[in-house]
Design a protein around this motif. Structure first.
Motif, PDB file in Angstrom:
ATOM      1  N   ALA A 147     -42.720  30.742 -57.373  1.00  0.00           N
ATOM      2  CA  ALA A 147     -43.864  29.821 -57.870  1.00  0.00           C
ATOM      3  C   ALA A 147     -43.189  28.496 -58.545  1.00  0.00           C
ATOM      4  CB  ALA A 147     -44.348  30.563 -59.070  1.00  0.00           C
ATOM      5  N   LEU A 174     -54.998  35.552 -50.195  1.00  0.00           N
ATOM      6  CA  LEU A 174     -54.454  35.047 -51.628  1.00  0.00           C
ATOM      7  C   LEU A 174     -54.082  33.837 -51.473  1.00  0.00           C
ATOM      8  CD1 LEU A 174     -52.434  38.036 -52.784  1.00  0.00           C
ATOM      9  CD2 LEU A 174     -54.787  37.528 -53.570  1.00  0.00           C
ATOM     10  N   LEU A 175     -53.263  33.176 -50.466  1.00  0.00           N
ATOM     11  CA  LEU A 175     -52.820  31.647 -50.361  1.00  0.00           C
ATOM     12  C   LEU A 175     -53.982  30.924 -50.177  1.00  0.00           C
ATOM     13  CD1 LEU A 175     -50.294  29.979 -50.320  1.00  0.00           C
ATOM     14  CD2 LEU A 175     -50.270  30.321 -47.701  1.00  0.00           C
ATOM     15  N   ARG A 203     -57.159  31.451 -51.232  1.00  0.00           N
ATOM     16  CA  ARG A 203     -58.122  31.718 -52.699  1.00  0.00           C
ATOM     17  C   ARG A 203     -57.306  30.869 -53.693  1.00  0.00           C
ATOM     18  NH1 ARG A 203     -62.409  34.984 -54.587  1.00  0.00           N
ATOM     19  NH2 ARG A 203     -62.789  35.141 -52.245  1.00  0.00           N
ATOM     20  N   GLY A 204     -56.198  30.959 -53.696  1.00  0.00           N
ATOM     21  CA  GLY A 204     -55.712  30.496 -55.158  1.00  0.00           C
ATOM     22  C   GLY A 204     -54.322  29.623 -54.912  1.00  0.00           C
ATOM     23  N   TRP A 262     -50.222  29.136 -53.594  1.00  0.00           N
ATOM     24  CA  TRP A 262     -49.224  29.986 -53.741  1.00  0.00           C
ATOM     25  C   TRP A 262     -49.051  30.693 -55.316  1.00  0.00           C
ATOM     26  CZ3 TRP A 262     -46.154  32.123 -50.261  1.00  0.00           C
ATOM     27  CH2 TRP A 262     -45.274  33.028 -50.662  1.00  0.00           C
ATOM     28  N   PRO A 263     -49.446  29.901 -56.179  1.00  0.00           N
ATOM     29  CA  PRO A 263     -49.413  30.751 -57.436  1.00  0.00           C
ATOM     30  C   PRO A 263     -50.058  32.172 -57.700  1.00  0.00           C
ATOM     31  CG  PRO A 263     -49.779  28.478 -57.815  1.00  0.00           C
ATOM     32  CD  PRO A 263     -49.981  28.674 -56.278  1.00  0.00           C
ATOM     33  N   LEU A 264     -51.307  32.053 -56.903  1.00  0.00           N
ATOM     34  CA  LEU A 264     -51.783  33.500 -56.854  1.00  0.00           C
ATOM     35  C   LEU A 264     -50.903  34.460 -55.937  1.00  0.00           C
ATOM     36  CD1 LEU A 264     -54.300  35.157 -57.593  1.00  0.00           C
ATOM     37  CD2 LEU A 264     -55.485  34.283 -55.638  1.00  0.00           C
ATOM     38  N   VAL A 265     -50.329  34.092 -54.958  1.00  0.00           N
ATOM     39  CA  VAL A 265     -49.536  34.890 -54.036  1.00  0.00           C
ATOM     40  C   VAL A 265     -48.378  35.465 -55.068  1.00  0.00           C
ATOM     41  CG1 VAL A 265     -48.071  35.143 -52.331  1.00  0.00           C
ATOM     42  CG2 VAL A 265     -50.125  33.893 -52.082  1.00  0.00           C
ATOM     43  N   ILE A 287     -48.290  35.535 -58.308  1.00  0.00           N
ATOM     44  CA  ILE A 287     -48.781  36.464 -59.379  1.00  0.00           C
ATOM     45  C   ILE A 287     -48.891  37.996 -58.860  1.00  0.00           C
ATOM     46  CG2 ILE A 287     -50.531  37.081 -60.745  1.00  0.00           C
ATOM     47  CD1 ILE A 287     -50.728  33.886 -61.320  1.00  0.00           C
ATOM     48  N   VAL A 288     -49.463  38.097 -57.686  1.00  0.00           N
ATOM     49  CA  VAL A 288     -49.789  39.174 -57.281  1.00  0.00           C
ATOM     50  C   VAL A 288     -48.396  39.811 -56.728  1.00  0.00           C
ATOM     51  CG1 VAL A 288     -50.948  40.577 -55.328  1.00  0.00           C
ATOM     52  CG2 VAL A 288     -52.170  38.706 -56.494  1.00  0.00           C
TER      53      VAL A 288
END
Length: 162
Positions: free
Chosen positions: A61, A127-128, A130-131, A133-136, A138-139
């Motif tokens: 991240a 995920l990428l 939708r949000g 790399w930060p969301l990827v 986090i999950v």
């Protein structure tokens, strides 16, 4: 990671392949993890490898936010190192069990390992989109954090029984 490298860093397929080869350096962890497991440090090694996996997502991240491919490469190596080591520790634990159980347990373990990897790969693209790399990240970090929590709870229970 390939989608991030292509979209944000404008890497070609060849560049992504070279990047993946750098990440393969994590395979060097297998012999080290094997020696640690054989010398009785499997539990500690499992905990450290889960922490390394968790840290690799944080580093990825940071690398994505800083637009720094070196940090992303280090995150890839750390992730592969942690996953490879954790796999060795898990298989060592299975082979320490009764011989009549090993084959079935190892088969179930490897099936779960590959299904988990496939599920992670399937989730990464949505995920990428939708949000980013930060969301990827986090999950990706939540999953080893959950495993580490479960591991820690079991260690506490084990110590209280002894």
């Amino acid at each position: 990671m390939p989608l991030l490298l292509a979209s944000e860093f404008h890497y070609t397929q060849r560049g992504i392949a070279v990047f993946a080869l750098v990440g393969a350096a994590g395979a060097l962890s297998a012999p080290l993890a094997g020696r640690l497991a054989d010398s009785g440090h499997g539990r500690l090694g499992s905990a450290v490898s889960l922490m390394l996996i968790l840290a690799s997502f944080a580093l990825s991240a940071l690398g994505a936010a800083a637009h720094n491919v070196v940090l992303l490469a280090l995150a890839g190596v750390a992730l592969d190192f942690g996953v490879q080591a954790n796999n060795v520790f898990g298989q060592r634990a299975i082979y320490a069990l009764a011989p009549e159980l090993r084959a079935r347990l190892n088969g179930a373990y490897m099936a779960a390992f590959f299904l988990g990897g496939a599920a992670g790969s399937a989730m990464a693209s949505p995920l990428l989109l939708r949000g980013g790399w930060p969301l990827v990240a986090i999950v990706g970090a939540v999953l080893p954090a959950l495993a580490l929590t479960y591991f820690g709870i079991n260690e506490l229970r084990r110590r209280h029984r002894v």
